[in-house]
Design a protein around this motif. Structure first.
Motif, PDB file in Angstrom:
ATOM      1  N   SER A  69      -3.893  -0.185  -2.690  1.00 28.28           N
ATOM      2  CA  SER A  69      -3.666  -1.353  -3.562  1.00 28.28           C
ATOM      3  C   SER A  69      -4.934  -2.191  -3.745  1.00 28.28           C
ATOM      4  N   LEU A  73       4.816   4.895  -4.113  1.00 29.77           N
ATOM      5  CA  LEU A  73       4.873   6.180  -4.820  1.00 29.77           C
ATOM      6  C   LEU A  73       3.551   6.920  -4.667  1.00 29.77           C
ATOM      7  N   GLY A  74       2.465   6.141  -4.525  1.00 34.06           N
ATOM      8  CA  GLY A  74       1.141   6.751  -4.364  1.00 34.06           C
ATOM      9  C   GLY A  74       1.079   7.665  -3.150  1.00 34.06           C
ATOM     10  N   MET A  79      -7.608  -4.752  -7.727  1.00 33.65           N
ATOM     11  CA  MET A  79      -6.969  -5.586  -8.758  1.00 33.65           C
ATOM     12  C   MET A  79      -6.533  -6.951  -8.213  1.00 33.65           C
ATOM     13  N   PHE A 107      -5.944   3.445  -5.307  1.00 31.19           N
ATOM     14  CA  PHE A 107      -4.579   3.184  -5.762  1.00 31.19           C
ATOM     15  C   PHE A 107      -3.661   3.023  -4.552  1.00 31.19           C
ATOM     16  N   SER A 108      -3.829   3.931  -3.607  1.00 29.55           N
ATOM     17  CA  SER A 108      -2.935   3.945  -2.470  1.00 29.55           C
ATOM     18  C   SER A 108      -3.100   2.689  -1.609  1.00 29.55           C
ATOM     19  N   ALA A 117       0.822  -1.212   0.000  1.00 33.81           N
ATOM     20  CA  ALA A 117       0.000   0.000   0.000  1.00 33.81           C
ATOM     21  C   ALA A 117       0.857   1.264   0.000  1.00 33.81           C
ATOM     22  N   TYR A 135       4.805   2.038 -13.339  1.00 33.46           N
ATOM     23  CA  TYR A 135       5.259   2.305 -11.968  1.00 33.46           C
ATOM     24  C   TYR A 135       6.767   2.047 -11.851  1.00 33.46           C
TER      25      TYR A 135
HETATM   26  N1  PFF Z   1      -0.393   1.236  -3.402  1.00 32.66           N
HETATM   27  C1  PFF Z   1       0.747   1.541  -4.232  1.00 32.66           C
HETATM   28  C2  PFF Z   1       1.118   3.000  -4.027  1.00 32.66           C
HETATM   29  O1  PFF Z   1       0.386   3.732  -3.363  1.00 32.66           O
HETATM   30  O2  PFF Z   1       2.139   3.423  -4.539  1.00 32.66           O
HETATM   31  C3  PFF Z   1       0.481   1.259  -5.679  1.00 32.66           C
HETATM   32  C4  PFF Z   1      -0.116  -0.094  -5.915  1.00 32.66           C
HETATM   33  C5  PFF Z   1       0.569  -1.234  -5.507  1.00 32.66           C
HETATM   34  C6  PFF Z   1      -1.366  -0.216  -6.496  1.00 32.66           C
HETATM   35  C7  PFF Z   1      -0.002  -2.487  -5.661  1.00 32.66           C
HETATM   36  C8  PFF Z   1      -1.951  -1.436  -6.674  1.00 32.66           C
HETATM   37  C9  PFF Z   1      -1.251  -2.572  -6.247  1.00 32.66           C
HETATM   38  F1  PFF Z   1      -1.774  -3.732  -6.385  1.00 32.66           F
END
Ligand code: PFF
Length: 472
Positions: free
Chosen positions: A220, A24-25, A223, A217-218, A21, A102
């Protein structure tokens, strides 16, 4: 199932999932989204989305993973709903798309660390030249993908969990040190008040959609990353409390990252925070363009130390996330196609690296990929380059994935089956308030709000139709 491996204990899982989690987000994307979204009003929306809409999605993903001990495609099959494995396939596609770009940005972060160690503070002004120098950024991207694959190839407890147990505590110490230092800089309080005093007049559908996308996104979510990690969780671990710790760590670190970045930015702008909201100031370049000049102004050996620490922090945060992104397609190939783990890791990493080449070229090296959305005619809401296009596409797909996963759990697989899984390791769940909260959010609130926002954001960003302004 023993051959798939697993986390050695609850802490191992929590740190690995929080590592996924926090990335970079939190440190690259969150501050510039806050800047674009008008500061604290965005932060409040983001926090509410994380706890009310996303937390239930996280619990659902972990429970599906643990119940089936399988990857996102196999999980839907094992529950007896083969038609629904399309949701798992969408998730794997999303993971591949996200990792492809990413890894490129993670390579920039690592490259900046190397520049900072050498005291090259002018790298910020040369950002454009840096990202179009294909040999350099390509090299850093290779190093990053290689490190990611190396960790994943060592397995769940011996690779992913071990890396998280080293990198996450280091990251927390580094970020706290940097915040403490940032607070001492001139104008720090102006940066903090921009960040923490809300201006609700800034809220519109783009800000709302942006906050929800950022939350997904943050954390995770959407997906199957947490279906995959959930498949390695012990049967008597409490899923709800694990999910709470993961959410708190992610939100906490994003919040703390803001406490570091905004004082840095305020220091550089002489306290004039208005500039942050102006078009063209924030965006992806915020930390890559602005921060090096902050470190230059700090100057000398201290500037080098603070600058290097910052970009090392960013690289570590990215690494525990790229590891989880790679694990999703790898688990799929290992479970469903019975490929040996080591082979699967290097094969999948190689393919994703190749798929990332257009993103690598989109920093100015290739005219076509650098102006991709304009050339193919996607609305200008999204930045022109291919990397931003893929990032925006993945963002909306996560909303769709999250919506389908909770809808599936609440109405297809059925909530009582989900409850049975959650109650393993959570004594008293049946009579708890958590159960009532999840009943409402998983069966009603989350799927409806996610569906509406997915449609609004998709039409707005990809078709160029602003449904909200048509209604009002
Ligand atoms: N959560 C990660 C971030 O905030 O940078 C990005 C990410 C990682 C998104 C893994 C989705 C994932 F499955």
């Amino acid at each position: 199932m023993a051959s798939r491996g697993g986390f050695s204990n609850k802490l191992g899982f929590i740190l690995a999932a929080a590592g996924s989690a926090v990335g970079l987000g939190n440190i690259w994307k969150f501050p510039f989204e806050v800047g674009n979204g008008g500061g604290a009003a965005f932060v409040l929306l983001y926090l509410s989305f994380c706890f009310i809409l996303c937390f239930p999605v996280m619990i659902t993903e972990i429970a599906i993973g643990r119940k089936t001990s399988l990857n996102p495609v196999g999980a839907f099959n094992a529950l007896g709903f083969k038609n629904w494995n399309i949701v798992g396939k969408l998730g794997i596609l999303c993971g591949v798309l996200i990792l492809s770009f990413y890894n490129v940005v993670a390579g920039w972060a690592f490259g900046y660390f190397v520049e900072m160690v050498q005291g090259h503070f002018d790298i910020g002004q040369k950002f454009g030249g840096f990202i179009s120098n294909i040999v350099k950024v390509g090299g850093y991207a290779v190093i990053f993908m290689f490190s990611t694959a190396f960790i994943v190839s060592k397995g769940v407890s011996g690779g992913i969990e071990k890396a998280a147990k080293i990198l996450m505590p280091t990251l927390i110490i580094m970020i706290l040190g940097l915040v403490a230092y940032a607070m001492t800089l001139p104008n720090a309080t102006k940066g903090i008040s921009f960040y923490l005093v809300p201006d609700f007049s800034e809220i519109n559908i783009n800000v709302i959609g942006g906050a929800l996308r950022q939350a997904f996104f943050s954390l995770s979510l959407g997906m199957g990353a947490l279906i995959t990690y959930g498949s390695y969780v012990g049967k008597d671990d409490n899923i709800v409390s694990s999910a709470a710790y993961i959410t708190l760590m992610d939100v906490g670190i994003a919040f703390i990252a803001g406490l570091m970045i905004f004082p840095f930015v305020a220091f550089n702008l002489g306290g004039d925070m208005q500039q942050v909201t102006e078009p063209g100031f924030g965006g992806p370049g915020l930390i890559f363009v602005t921060l090096p000049s902050v470190f230059e102004n700090i100057g000398g050996a201290l500037g080098i130390i603070i600058g290097s620490l910052f970009f090392l922090l960013l690289s570590f945060a990215a690494l525990t996330s790229t590891v989880s992104l790679l694990e999703v397609p790898v688990a799929y190939v290992v479970d469903e196609h019975k490929v040996n783990r080591n082979k699967a890791v290097w094969l999948v990493a190689g393919i994703i690296f190749i798929l990332g080449i257009p993103s690598l070229l989109s920093g100015g090296y290739s005219e076509f990929f650098s102006n991709f959305s304009r050339i193919i005619g996607v609305p200008e809401v999204i930045d022109g380059d291919f990397l931003s296009f893929v990032a925006a596409l993945a963002d909306v797909l996560l909303l769709l994935g999250g919506c389908l996963i909770v809808f599936f759990a609440g109405h297809v697989w059925k909530k009582h089956n989900l409850d049975a899984e959650i109650s393993q390791g959570f004594e008293g769940y049946e009579k708890s308030f958590v159960k009532k909260f999840l009943n409402f959010t998983i069966t009603i609130l989350s799927p409806i709000i996610l569906a509406i926002l997915f449609i609004l954001v998709f039409f707005n960003n990809f078709i160029g139709i602003d449904i909200m302004s048509m209604i009002s």
